[in-house]
Design a protein around this motif. Structure first.
Motif, PDB file in Angstrom:
ATOM      1  N   ARG A 126       0.834  -1.205   0.000  1.00  0.00           N
ATOM      2  CA  ARG A 126       0.000   0.000   0.000  1.00  0.00           C
ATOM      3  C   ARG A 126       0.870   1.258   0.000  1.00  0.00           C
ATOM      4  NH1 ARG A 126      -4.743  -1.584   4.430  1.00  0.00           N
ATOM      5  NH2 ARG A 126      -5.666  -3.315   3.218  1.00  0.00           N
ATOM      6  N   MET A 129       1.841   1.992  -3.514  1.00  0.00           N
ATOM      7  CA  MET A 129       0.774   2.657  -4.248  1.00  0.00           C
ATOM      8  C   MET A 129       0.715   4.147  -3.911  1.00  0.00           C
ATOM      9  SD  MET A 129      -2.216  -0.252  -3.933  1.00  0.00           S
ATOM     10  CE  MET A 129      -3.374   0.643  -4.959  1.00  0.00           C
ATOM     11  N   GLN A 130       0.936   4.478  -2.650  1.00  0.00           N
ATOM     12  CA  GLN A 130       0.950   5.885  -2.234  1.00  0.00           C
ATOM     13  C   GLN A 130       2.096   6.638  -2.900  1.00  0.00           C
ATOM     14  OE1 GLN A 130       2.316   6.709   1.747  1.00  0.00           O
ATOM     15  NE2 GLN A 130       0.836   8.364   2.008  1.00  0.00           N
ATOM     16  N   VAL A 132       3.593   5.833  -5.718  1.00  0.00           N
ATOM     17  CA  VAL A 132       3.335   5.928  -7.151  1.00  0.00           C
ATOM     18  C   VAL A 132       2.348   7.050  -7.443  1.00  0.00           C
ATOM     19  CG1 VAL A 132       2.307   4.746  -9.131  1.00  0.00           C
ATOM     20  CG2 VAL A 132       3.916   3.536  -7.654  1.00  0.00           C
ATOM     21  N   ARG A 133       1.290   7.153  -6.626  1.00  0.00           N
ATOM     22  CA  ARG A 133       0.327   8.237  -6.818  1.00  0.00           C
ATOM     23  C   ARG A 133       0.993   9.604  -6.643  1.00  0.00           C
ATOM     24  NH1 ARG A 133      -3.341   4.791  -3.958  1.00  0.00           N
ATOM     25  NH2 ARG A 133      -2.793   5.854  -2.015  1.00  0.00           N
ATOM     26  N   SER A 134       1.859   9.706  -5.653  1.00  0.00           N
ATOM     27  CA  SER A 134       2.556  10.966  -5.424  1.00  0.00           C
ATOM     28  C   SER A 134       3.460  11.302  -6.612  1.00  0.00           C
ATOM     29  CB  SER A 134       3.389  10.884  -4.140  1.00  0.00           C
ATOM     30  OG  SER A 134       4.080  12.087  -3.903  1.00  0.00           O
ATOM     31  N   ARG A 135       4.188  10.301  -7.113  1.00  0.00           N
ATOM     32  CA  ARG A 135       5.050  10.528  -8.277  1.00  0.00           C
ATOM     33  C   ARG A 135       4.234  10.955  -9.485  1.00  0.00           C
ATOM     34  NH1 ARG A 135       8.558   5.651 -10.766  1.00  0.00           N
ATOM     35  NH2 ARG A 135       6.430   4.918 -11.204  1.00  0.00           N
ATOM     36  N   THR A 136       3.088  10.329  -9.676  1.00  0.00           N
ATOM     37  CA  THR A 136       2.233  10.663 -10.809  1.00  0.00           C
ATOM     38  C   THR A 136       1.784  12.119 -10.749  1.00  0.00           C
ATOM     39  OG1 THR A 136       1.434   8.384 -10.967  1.00  0.00           O
ATOM     40  CG2 THR A 136       0.083  10.082 -12.003  1.00  0.00           C
ATOM     41  N   SER A 137       1.464  12.605  -9.551  1.00  0.00           N
ATOM     42  CA  SER A 137       1.035  14.000  -9.418  1.00  0.00           C
ATOM     43  C   SER A 137       2.146  14.962  -9.842  1.00  0.00           C
ATOM     44  CB  SER A 137       0.596  14.294  -7.983  1.00  0.00           C
ATOM     45  OG  SER A 137       1.687  14.261  -7.085  1.00  0.00           O
ATOM     46  N   TYR A 273      -8.510  -1.658  -2.459  1.00  0.00           N
ATOM     47  CA  TYR A 273      -7.279  -2.016  -3.161  1.00  0.00           C
ATOM     48  C   TYR A 273      -7.517  -3.176  -4.126  1.00  0.00           C
ATOM     49  CZ  TYR A 273      -5.348   0.825   0.586  1.00  0.00           C
ATOM     50  OH  TYR A 273      -5.093   1.859   1.468  1.00  0.00           O
ATOM     51  N   TRP A 276      -9.479  -1.790  -7.134  1.00  0.00           N
ATOM     52  CA  TRP A 276      -8.586  -1.134  -8.089  1.00  0.00           C
ATOM     53  C   TRP A 276      -7.801  -2.162  -8.892  1.00  0.00           C
ATOM     54  CZ3 TRP A 276      -3.264  -1.452  -8.436  1.00  0.00           C
ATOM     55  CH2 TRP A 276      -2.651  -0.572  -9.346  1.00  0.00           C
ATOM     56  N   GLU A 280      -7.965  -2.605 -12.971  1.00  0.00           N
ATOM     57  CA  GLU A 280      -6.745  -2.488 -13.764  1.00  0.00           C
ATOM     58  C   GLU A 280      -6.499  -3.762 -14.569  1.00  0.00           C
ATOM     59  OE1 GLU A 280      -4.157   0.184 -14.025  1.00  0.00           O
ATOM     60  OE2 GLU A 280      -6.154   1.025 -13.692  1.00  0.00           O
TER      61      GLU A 280
END
Length: 337
Positions: A126, A129-130, A132-137, A273, A276, A280
């Protein structure tokens, strides 16, 4: 026989012990100190049928500590507990007593207490995933900046390859370049940490038989297999494929009366989770499996793309349940028959 309920908060807990007539024999608000909670329960330990703890965000330390001390612990599924709305008064004490009361009646909705070692690896996934989301932003921020400044948009892969020298070559205004450098520095750091976490997850999860089985499913690769294994736990805790699909939020939620839909139930009840992961998997399966694509197109023709994608995710969830239960690799004919 006695029964205990604990209303757990961020910095304190209300501990109640009741007898077979619901009479309160012990009750106190205590700080979140395991030693003090164990001391309060100690006099009733011999006749204590069990201790109920709310499934809040911070239950690990309490449940693990009580189990280590030899208590029978139940994790209350708070979303499935419905109190009488007409009560004139309720509070932490009544909540703790109510948990014990449900345990005494044998109607307490419970959640699964996975082993601490499993939870540690699951929470690491988890965390990935956090990150990765931060990097995506930050990647999207760089894409947006370059689009505003030049009218052209660079791809996410190009953003990941940027370094300080590459930013200079974009010939951006000084203040804009400073903003991009900040994003690039964070993207670089996050990518490094994500790689470290992914390596550890592979070491922990890849040797498991369930992982190998899941990777035979079209659309499920290393990352999704890891998440499904860790979020599922032991497949034996699900009575049927329908129960597993429901837990993965892959089924419709509705309340019917006289053959008509009146409202929806608790659509958030389940594991976000897993939801998602299977959505995907459905997206990827449409590209890598002819059968999955054909199933999706048939559903889409009768409904719409959103419902069709959810239906494909539901199919994959049920297929994964049977695979893990029967210890057999993916059978495309059985899945899309």
């Amino acid at each position: 026989m006695n029964y205990s309920g604990i209303d757990l908060h961020s910095n304190n807990s209300v501990v109640s012990v009741i007898d077979e007539t619901d009479r309160v024999v012990a009750e106190r608000r205590l700080p979140n100190d395991l030693a003090k909670i164990l001391a309060l329960l100690a006099p009733w330990r011999a006749e204590l049928a069990g201790v109920v703890v709310e499934s809040t965000y911070n239950w690990y330390w309490l449940v693990d500590g009580l189990q280590a001390a030899g208590f029978v612990v139940h994790l209350a599924n708070t979303t499935a507990i419905k109190k009488y709305d007409g009560l004139k008064h309720s509070g932490d004490e009544t909540d703790a007593r109510y948990l014990a009361h449900l345990l005494r009646l044998g109607i307490l909705p419970t959640g699964t207490i996975l082993p601490a070692e499993h939870r540690q690896v699951r929470d690491l996934a988890r965390k990935r995933m956090q990150l990765v989301r931060s990097r995506t932003s930050h990647i999207l921020a760089v894409e947006n900046i370059t689009a505003r400044q030049s009218g052209t948009r660079i791809t996410s892969n190009q953003v990941k390859q940027l370094d300080q020298a590459a930013v200079d070559q974009l010939h951006l205004p000084d203040d804009v370049a400073l903003a991009v450098r900040a994003n690039v520095a964070l993207i670089t750091t996050l990518s490094s940490q994500i790689a470290i976490v992914e390596k550890r997850l592979q070491e922990k999860v890849a040797p498991r038989p369930d992982y190998s089985l899941l990777t035979t499913v079209p659309g499920i690769g290393q990352t999704l297999a890891t998440i499904i294994v860790l979020e599922t736990g032991t497949i034996e805790r699900f009575a049927s494929a329908g129960n597993f699909a429901s837990y993965a939020r892959c089924v419709d939620s509705q309340r019917m009366s006289n053959g008509k839909k009146k409202s929806e139930g608790n659509t958030r009840n389940g594991n976000p989770y897993l939801c998602w992961a299977f959505i995907e998997a459905a997206n990827f399966a449409m590209h890598f499996s002819t059968e999955a694509r054909q199933f999706y197109e048939r559903k889409k023709a009768r409904t719409n793309s959103v419902v069709a994608r959810k239906a494909l995710a539901h199919k994959l969830a049920r297929a994964c349940f049977h695979m893990l239960k029967e210890r057999k690799p993916f059978d495309v004919n059985r899945c899309f028959a």
